[in-house]
Scaffold this motif. Structure first.
Motif, short mmCIF file in Angstrom:
data_model
loop_
_atom_site.label_atom_id
_atom_site.label_comp_id
_atom_site.label_asym_id
_atom_site.label_seq_id
_atom_site.Cartn_x
_atom_site.Cartn_y
_atom_site.Cartn_z
N PRO A 112 0.83 -1.21 0.00
CA PRO A 112 0.00 0.00 0.00
C PRO A 112 0.87 1.26 0.00
CG PRO A 112 0.42 -0.64 2.23
CD PRO A 112 1.24 -1.57 1.38
N VAL A 113 0.21 2.39 0.18
CA VAL A 113 0.91 3.62 0.55
C VAL A 113 0.63 3.83 2.03
CG1 VAL A 113 1.02 6.12 0.24
CG2 VAL A 113 0.86 4.61 -1.75
N GLY A 114 1.64 4.20 2.76
CA GLY A 114 1.53 4.31 4.22
C GLY A 114 2.80 3.72 4.80
N ASP A 144 -5.04 1.53 7.55
CA ASP A 144 -6.36 2.18 7.61
C ASP A 144 -6.40 3.49 6.81
OD1 ASP A 144 -4.64 3.18 9.51
OD2 ASP A 144 -6.04 3.03 11.18
N GLY A 145 -5.28 4.19 6.76
CA GLY A 145 -5.27 5.40 5.94
C GLY A 145 -5.44 5.06 4.47
N ASP A 146 -4.87 3.94 4.07
CA ASP A 146 -4.93 3.50 2.68
C ASP A 146 -6.29 2.89 2.35
OD1 ASP A 146 -2.93 2.73 0.28
OD2 ASP A 146 -4.23 1.01 0.63
N LEU A 147 -6.73 1.96 3.19
CA LEU A 147 -7.93 1.18 2.88
C LEU A 147 -9.23 1.88 3.26
CD1 LEU A 147 -8.51 -2.59 3.32
CD2 LEU A 147 -10.07 -1.01 4.46
N ALA A 148 -9.22 2.56 4.42
CA ALA A 148 -10.48 3.06 4.96
C ALA A 148 -10.71 4.54 4.64
CB ALA A 148 -10.53 2.84 6.47
N ALA A 149 -9.76 5.18 3.93
CA ALA A 149 -9.98 6.58 3.56
C ALA A 149 -9.98 6.66 2.04
CB ALA A 149 -8.89 7.46 4.17
N ILE A 150 -8.81 6.89 1.47
CA ILE A 150 -8.75 7.09 0.02
C ILE A 150 -9.14 5.83 -0.76
CG2 ILE A 150 -6.28 6.52 -0.18
CD1 ILE A 150 -6.01 8.86 -2.14
N GLY A 151 -8.99 4.66 -0.14
CA GLY A 151 -9.27 3.42 -0.86
C GLY A 151 -10.59 2.77 -0.53
N GLU A 177 3.55 -2.57 -6.15
CA GLU A 177 3.23 -1.40 -5.34
C GLU A 177 2.07 -0.67 -5.99
OE1 GLU A 177 4.62 -0.02 -2.38
OE2 GLU A 177 2.84 1.20 -2.68
N ALA A 178 1.00 -0.45 -5.24
CA ALA A 178 -0.19 0.20 -5.80
C ALA A 178 -0.20 1.69 -5.44
CB ALA A 178 -1.45 -0.46 -5.26
N ALA A 179 -0.92 2.46 -6.24
CA ALA A 179 -1.19 3.85 -5.87
C ALA A 179 -2.05 3.84 -4.60
CB ALA A 179 -1.92 4.57 -7.00
N HIS A 180 -2.06 4.95 -3.91
CA HIS A 180 -2.73 5.03 -2.60
C HIS A 180 -4.17 4.54 -2.65
CE1 HIS A 180 -2.86 7.64 1.31
NE2 HIS A 180 -2.79 6.35 1.54
N ALA A 197 -4.83 -0.78 -4.04
CA ALA A 197 -4.35 -2.16 -4.01
C ALA A 197 -5.42 -3.18 -4.42
CB ALA A 197 -3.77 -2.49 -2.62
N PRO A 198 -6.67 -3.03 -3.97
CA PRO A 198 -7.67 -4.04 -4.38
C PRO A 198 -7.96 -4.01 -5.88
CG PRO A 198 -8.42 -2.85 -2.43
CD PRO A 198 -7.22 -2.12 -2.95
N ALA A 199 -7.84 -2.83 -6.49
CA ALA A 199 -8.05 -2.74 -7.94
C ALA A 199 -6.90 -3.43 -8.67
CB ALA A 199 -8.14 -1.26 -8.35
N MET A 200 -5.68 -3.19 -8.19
CA MET A 200 -4.52 -3.83 -8.79
C MET A 200 -4.58 -5.35 -8.60
SD MET A 200 -0.69 -2.67 -8.07
CE MET A 200 0.37 -2.33 -9.43
#
Ligand code: SF4
Ligand code: SF4
Lengths: 73, 253
Positions: free
Chosen positions: B51-53, B96-103, B68-71, B74-77
């Motif tokens: 992720p990013v983080g 959580d910043g990666d998955l529960a906010a921008i992602g 390495e995925a963009a912020h 990751a699930p799309a990649m």
């Protein structure tokens, strides 16, 4: 009782002390010297050979700094 | 007397020392994933998505193919990688910043589509890498660098319960929450990670293991206190449990 011992890779250790909190016999302590990273690494103090090789200290270590051995397994 | 190694670094981890802070449980979860991969004998066919983080450098630590995925993406990649290589085991590792906010959109739709991938979700209630700001998962009243008086839910809203949310999607096969605070809870988290990978191998759909983790540095606690904080405060708001386990997954046990 199983007999065991541990080997701490001092240069991987970050001195977080988590391993010192889980040993059932209180055998893991923080050393008085510094490692290359500037942390005080953990160390096994086991003059009576009490370590059973239970692996608890290794399982809580976030830095995979501990290898555990057991005799006669 | 013969002396045997009963615990050592798993093969699916490289020798690289991690950049994580002392006592950060990212390292524990990395090791659990690697142990499961070794145990299932899937190291050569597994692809991780970093992720990013704080875990952005995870590709240095896993001894396998890691993209390495963009912020937040990751699930799309993972969706793309898995669809073109269905014989591979594909997992995302996200904070959580990666998955529960921008992602949030990516994770919800990947689960909803029933993508046959696995997500390991690290919830430490804070943005770690950027300096401890409030995350969507920050607890009500929790002090962070961007909520110096504590998270006020009247202004900042309420924390997102990801496992509960993902469990409502029809495509999800296995959704659970664990923590990594003691040898026993660490063992339970490892079992869950194993079952998630097994569910993917059995082509049962989307699997997610949320893991309550510590961030001693940004919480201003020592590593031991941080684990106690996880047990006392995080597990109270984010109850551990199995939120969705379809029958086919149950029979894998
Ligand atoms: S292996 Fe068990 S008994 Fe030995 S030092 Fe570690 S926690 Fe203590
Ligand atoms: S848990 Fe690991 S990193 Fe922390 S003090 Fe013990 S050996 Fe060192």
């Amino acid at each position: 009782m199983a007999k065991g011992t541990i080997l701490i890779d001092e240069d991987r250790c970050k001195g977080c002390e988590l391993c010192t909190t889980v040993c059932p016999f209180g055998l893991v302590h923080i050393a008085n010297h510094f490692n290359a990273k500037g942390y005080r690494p953990s160390t096994l103090v086991d003059p009576e050979g009490k370590c059973t090789g239970c692996t608890l200290c290794a399982r809580i270590c976030p830095d995979v700094a501990i290898t555990v051995y057991r005799e006669g397994v | 007397m013969e002396r045997k190694v009963v615990f050592a670094k798993p093969e699916a981890l490289t020798d690289a020392p991690t950049h994580y802070c002392p006592g950060c449980t990212h390292g524990v979860v990395h090791r659990l994933i690697a142990e499961v991969i070794d145990k299932l004998g899937i190291r050569e066919i597994t692809i991780g998505i970093a992720p990013v983080g704080c875990a952005v450098l995870a590709y240095n630590y896993f001894n396998l193919d890691v993209a390495e995925a963009a912020h937040g993406r990751a699930p799309a990649m993972a969706t793309g990688l898995k669809r073109v290589q269905p014989d591979k085991v594909v997992f995302t590792y996200q904070g959580d910043g990666d998955l529960a906010a921008i992602g949030t959109a990516e994770i919800v739709h990947a689960a909803s589509r029933g993508e046959n991938i696995t997500t390991i979700f690290i919830n430490n209630a804070v943005y770690g890498m950027t300096g401890g700001q409030m995350a969507p998962t920050t607890l009500p009243g929790q002090v962070t660098t961007s909520t110096p008086f504590g998270r006020d839910v009247k202004i900042a809203g309420y924390p997102l319960r990801v496992a509960e949310l993902i469990a409502t999607t029809s495509g999800a096969a296995y959704v659970v929450r664990r923590m990594v605070t003691k040898p026993a809870t660490i063992a339970s988290a490892k079992k869950a990670i194993k079952l998630a990978f097994q569910a993917q191998r059995a082509e049962l759909g989307f699997s997610l293991v949320e893991i309550l983790s510590s961030c001693p540095t940004n919480w201003g606690l020592n590593p031991r206190e941080a684990l106690e904080w996880v047990e006392e405060n995080m597990a109270a708001y984010y109850p551990l449990g199995d939120y969705k386990v379809i029958d086919e997954v149950k029979s894998l046990k």
